[in-house]
Design a protein around this motif. Structure first.
Motif, PDB file in Angstrom:
ATOM      1  N   VAL A   1     -53.905 -29.802  -5.125  1.00 31.08           N
ATOM      2  CA  VAL A   1     -53.050 -28.812  -5.773  1.00 31.08           C
ATOM      3  C   VAL A   1     -53.949 -27.986  -6.681  1.00 31.08           C
ATOM      4  CG1 VAL A   1     -51.060 -28.417  -7.263  1.00 31.08           C
ATOM      5  CG2 VAL A   1     -51.086 -30.390  -5.703  1.00 31.08           C
ATOM      6  N   ARG A   2     -54.059 -26.701  -6.389  1.00 31.13           N
ATOM      7  CA  ARG A   2     -54.987 -25.838  -7.117  1.00 31.13           C
ATOM      8  C   ARG A   2     -54.261 -25.027  -8.186  1.00 31.13           C
ATOM      9  NH1 ARG A   2     -56.613 -26.539  -1.996  1.00 31.13           N
ATOM     10  NH2 ARG A   2     -58.845 -26.772  -1.578  1.00 31.13           N
ATOM     11  N   ALA A   3     -54.922 -24.863  -9.319  1.00 31.88           N
ATOM     12  CA  ALA A   3     -54.368 -24.047 -10.389  1.00 31.88           C
ATOM     13  C   ALA A   3     -54.204 -22.618  -9.913  1.00 31.88           C
ATOM     14  CB  ALA A   3     -55.288 -24.089 -11.610  1.00 31.88           C
ATOM     15  N   GLY A   4     -53.077 -22.006 -10.266  1.00 34.52           N
ATOM     16  CA  GLY A   4     -52.836 -20.619  -9.880  1.00 34.52           C
ATOM     17  C   GLY A   4     -52.322 -20.447  -8.469  1.00 34.52           C
ATOM     18  N   GLU A   5     -51.991 -21.560  -7.798  1.00 33.88           N
ATOM     19  CA  GLU A   5     -51.484 -21.475  -6.431  1.00 33.88           C
ATOM     20  C   GLU A   5     -50.178 -22.249  -6.280  1.00 33.88           C
ATOM     21  OE1 GLU A   5     -55.614 -21.050  -3.816  1.00 33.88           O
ATOM     22  OE2 GLU A   5     -54.281 -22.771  -3.497  1.00 33.88           O
TER      23      GLU A   5
ATOM     24  N   VAL B   1     -40.716 -20.740   1.811  1.00 29.68           N
ATOM     25  CA  VAL B   1     -42.087 -21.246   1.841  1.00 29.68           C
ATOM     26  C   VAL B   1     -43.071 -20.118   2.111  1.00 29.68           C
ATOM     27  CG1 VAL B   1     -43.708 -22.636   3.189  1.00 29.68           C
ATOM     28  CG2 VAL B   1     -41.519 -23.625   2.446  1.00 29.68           C
ATOM     29  N   PHE B   2     -42.811 -19.335   3.131  1.00 28.15           N
ATOM     30  CA  PHE B   2     -43.755 -18.280   3.495  1.00 28.15           C
ATOM     31  C   PHE B   2     -43.736 -17.120   2.503  1.00 28.15           C
ATOM     32  CE2 PHE B   2     -44.036 -20.444   7.551  1.00 28.15           C
ATOM     33  CZ  PHE B   2     -45.364 -20.207   7.909  1.00 28.15           C
ATOM     34  N   GLU B   3     -42.671 -17.011   1.738  1.00 25.91           N
ATOM     35  CA  GLU B   3     -42.619 -15.929   0.758  1.00 25.91           C
ATOM     36  C   GLU B   3     -43.488 -16.201  -0.464  1.00 25.91           C
ATOM     37  OE1 GLU B   3     -39.431 -13.238  -1.765  1.00 25.91           O
ATOM     38  OE2 GLU B   3     -38.788 -14.392  -0.028  1.00 25.91           O
ATOM     39  N   VAL B   4     -43.534 -17.448  -0.908  1.00 23.13           N
ATOM     40  CA  VAL B   4     -44.218 -17.719  -2.183  1.00 23.13           C
ATOM     41  C   VAL B   4     -45.438 -18.625  -2.078  1.00 23.13           C
ATOM     42  CG1 VAL B   4     -42.093 -17.401  -3.507  1.00 23.13           C
ATOM     43  CG2 VAL B   4     -42.738 -19.697  -2.757  1.00 23.13           C
ATOM     44  N   ALA B   5     -45.605 -19.342  -0.971  1.00 25.31           N
ATOM     45  CA  ALA B   5     -46.668 -20.344  -0.898  1.00 25.31           C
ATOM     46  C   ALA B   5     -48.022 -19.729  -0.565  1.00 25.31           C
ATOM     47  CB  ALA B   5     -46.319 -21.411   0.133  1.00 25.31           C
ATOM     48  N   ASP B   6     -49.056 -20.251  -1.232  1.00 25.19           N
ATOM     49  CA  ASP B   6     -50.434 -19.915  -0.892  1.00 25.19           C
ATOM     50  C   ASP B   6     -50.972 -20.874   0.162  1.00 25.19           C
ATOM     51  OD1 ASP B   6     -51.063 -17.802  -3.013  1.00 25.19           O
ATOM     52  OD2 ASP B   6     -50.339 -19.459  -4.243  1.00 25.19           O
TER      53      ASP B   6
ATOM     54  N   ALA C   1     -51.316 -20.532   3.904  1.00 25.47           N
ATOM     55  CA  ALA C   1     -50.082 -20.047   4.536  1.00 25.47           C
ATOM     56  C   ALA C   1     -50.351 -18.867   5.463  1.00 25.47           C
ATOM     57  CB  ALA C   1     -49.068 -19.657   3.466  1.00 25.47           C
ATOM     58  N   ARG C   2     -51.340 -18.059   5.130  1.00 22.72           N
ATOM     59  CA  ARG C   2     -51.630 -16.881   5.951  1.00 22.72           C
ATOM     60  C   ARG C   2     -52.211 -17.241   7.317  1.00 22.72           C
ATOM     61  NH1 ARG C   2     -55.599 -17.094   2.025  1.00 22.72           N
ATOM     62  NH2 ARG C   2     -57.725 -17.454   2.797  1.00 22.72           N
ATOM     63  N   ASP C   3     -52.689 -18.493   7.466  1.00 22.65           N
ATOM     64  CA  ASP C   3     -53.363 -18.889   8.707  1.00 22.65           C
ATOM     65  C   ASP C   3     -52.436 -19.535   9.718  1.00 22.65           C
ATOM     66  OD1 ASP C   3     -55.665 -17.921   7.612  1.00 22.65           O
ATOM     67  OD2 ASP C   3     -56.545 -19.882   7.153  1.00 22.65           O
ATOM     68  N   VAL C   4     -51.165 -19.706   9.388  1.00 22.73           N
ATOM     69  CA  VAL C   4     -50.230 -20.335  10.313  1.00 22.73           C
ATOM     70  C   VAL C   4     -48.961 -19.493  10.444  1.00 22.73           C
ATOM     71  CG1 VAL C   4     -50.992 -22.719  10.041  1.00 22.73           C
ATOM     72  CG2 VAL C   4     -49.345 -21.766   8.420  1.00 22.73           C
ATOM     73  N   THR C   5     -48.266 -19.705  11.534  1.00 26.37           N
ATOM     74  CA  THR C   5     -47.004 -19.001  11.760  1.00 26.37           C
ATOM     75  C   THR C   5     -45.837 -19.939  11.471  1.00 26.37           C
ATOM     76  OG1 THR C   5     -46.843 -19.682  14.084  1.00 26.37           O
ATOM     77  CG2 THR C   5     -48.102 -17.652  13.596  1.00 26.37           C
ATOM     78  N   HIS C   6     -44.685 -19.340  11.370  1.00 26.87           N
ATOM     79  CA  HIS C   6     -43.451 -20.115  11.182  1.00 26.87           C
ATOM     80  C   HIS C   6     -43.310 -21.137  12.300  1.00 26.87           C
ATOM     81  CE1 HIS C   6     -39.148 -20.994  11.357  1.00 26.87           C
ATOM     82  NE2 HIS C   6     -39.022 -20.545  10.113  1.00 26.87           N
ATOM     83  N   GLY C   7     -43.541 -20.720  13.529  1.00 26.84           N
ATOM     84  CA  GLY C   7     -43.402 -21.627  14.667  1.00 26.84           C
ATOM     85  C   GLY C   7     -44.376 -22.788  14.610  1.00 26.84           C
TER      86      GLY C   7
END
Length: 266
Positions: A37-41, A215-220, A236-242
């Motif tokens: 768990v990273r600070a700021g994320e 999840v996809f709206e706010v998660a890093d 989160a940017r590296d995976v799709t909903h599916g």
């Protein structure tokens, strides 16, 4: 000019779990959990019912003791033997039932069990000012008065108070258990904005949620639990909903996730 990029120095996570295991009698619930768990994320913790999310959160919060594994807080090994240890470190949990007292106002709820002043005379002015300052620091504008009884608040406002209460104590890591469950569209929007602001102020936030849109709206980052194991922990940017849904339901999506049974022994 060289074409080689300079690697950024690694930043130690605010909270790091290595090889965490937890059993209840003969039932092995958590298997070698690694999680950062990273600070700021915002790290979203997702998984199907029974995947081990609640048990993991309770191990972090000191409610359950893990049988093995290492917990590091700001890079230092720590032993969390109970909720007081977690609170002393700066780890706060906002559970789904919020644990708010309807018969008390916002200030009284935020300081419940941690009142300021003497046993004979509470410092109401200091507590009220601290409650106002905390809400203001999180840009909360939906609460008109900190002396409003919790019983008269909407679901979104209650969630806001519970989250603000968790950051009142100089916390570094906040775990939020289904903060948008049973909320309407407008209230969900308010809570998600608040979750994002928590991370933007430098806290490490863990969001437990079944709602992939949230999840996809706010998660890093997204960490997926499958039958007590971490199937993946990825940006989160590296995976799709599916892909996330496949990881939740099968523990694997393409080349991402747990090893297949036929290759696990290779």
């Amino acid at each position: 000019m060289s074409g080689t990029a300079t690697a950024e120095p690694a930043v130690e996570p605010a909270l790091r779990l290595d090889g965490l295991n937890k059993s209840f009698g003969p039932v092995h619930v958590l298997h070698d959990i690694d999680l950062s768990v990273r600070a700021g994320e915002v790290t979203a913790l997702v998984g199907d019912n029974g995947a081990g999310k609640s048990t993991l959160v309770k191990c972090i919060a000191g409610i359950h003791a893990a049988e093995s594994g290492t917990v590091r807080f700001r890079g230092e090994p720590v032993h969390i033997r109970g909720p007081a240890d977690a609170a002393d470190l700066g780890i706060e949990v906002v559970y789904q039932d919020l644990a708010l007292a309807d018969n008390l106002d916002i200030v009284e709820n935020m300081f419940l069990g941690r009142e300021r002043g003497s046993p004979w005379l509470l410092d109401e002015a200091a507590m009220e000012q601290a409650a106002r300052s905390t809400l203001a620091s999180l840009s909360v504008r939906t609460v008109k008065s900190v002396r409003t009884p919790v019983s008269s608040l909407s679901g979104g406002q209650r969630q806001t108070v519970a989250i603000a209460k968790s950051v009142l104590w100089d916390s570094s890591v906040v775990l939020l258990d289904e903060p948008t469950a049973a909320l309407g569209v407008a209230q969900t929007r308010q809570v998600l904005d608040l979750v994002r602001r928590l991370a933007d102020t430098g806290l490490g936030v863990v969001l437990i949620s079944h709602n992939m849109a949230d999840v996809f709206e706010v998660a890093d980052r997204i960490a997926v639990l499958y039958l007590g194991r971490v199937a993946a922990e990825v940006p989160a940017r590296d995976v799709t909903h599916g892909q996330v849904v496949e990881l939740i339901t099968a523990g694997r999506s393409g080349e991402l996730g747990l090893a297949r049974p036929d290759t696990a022994a290779l």
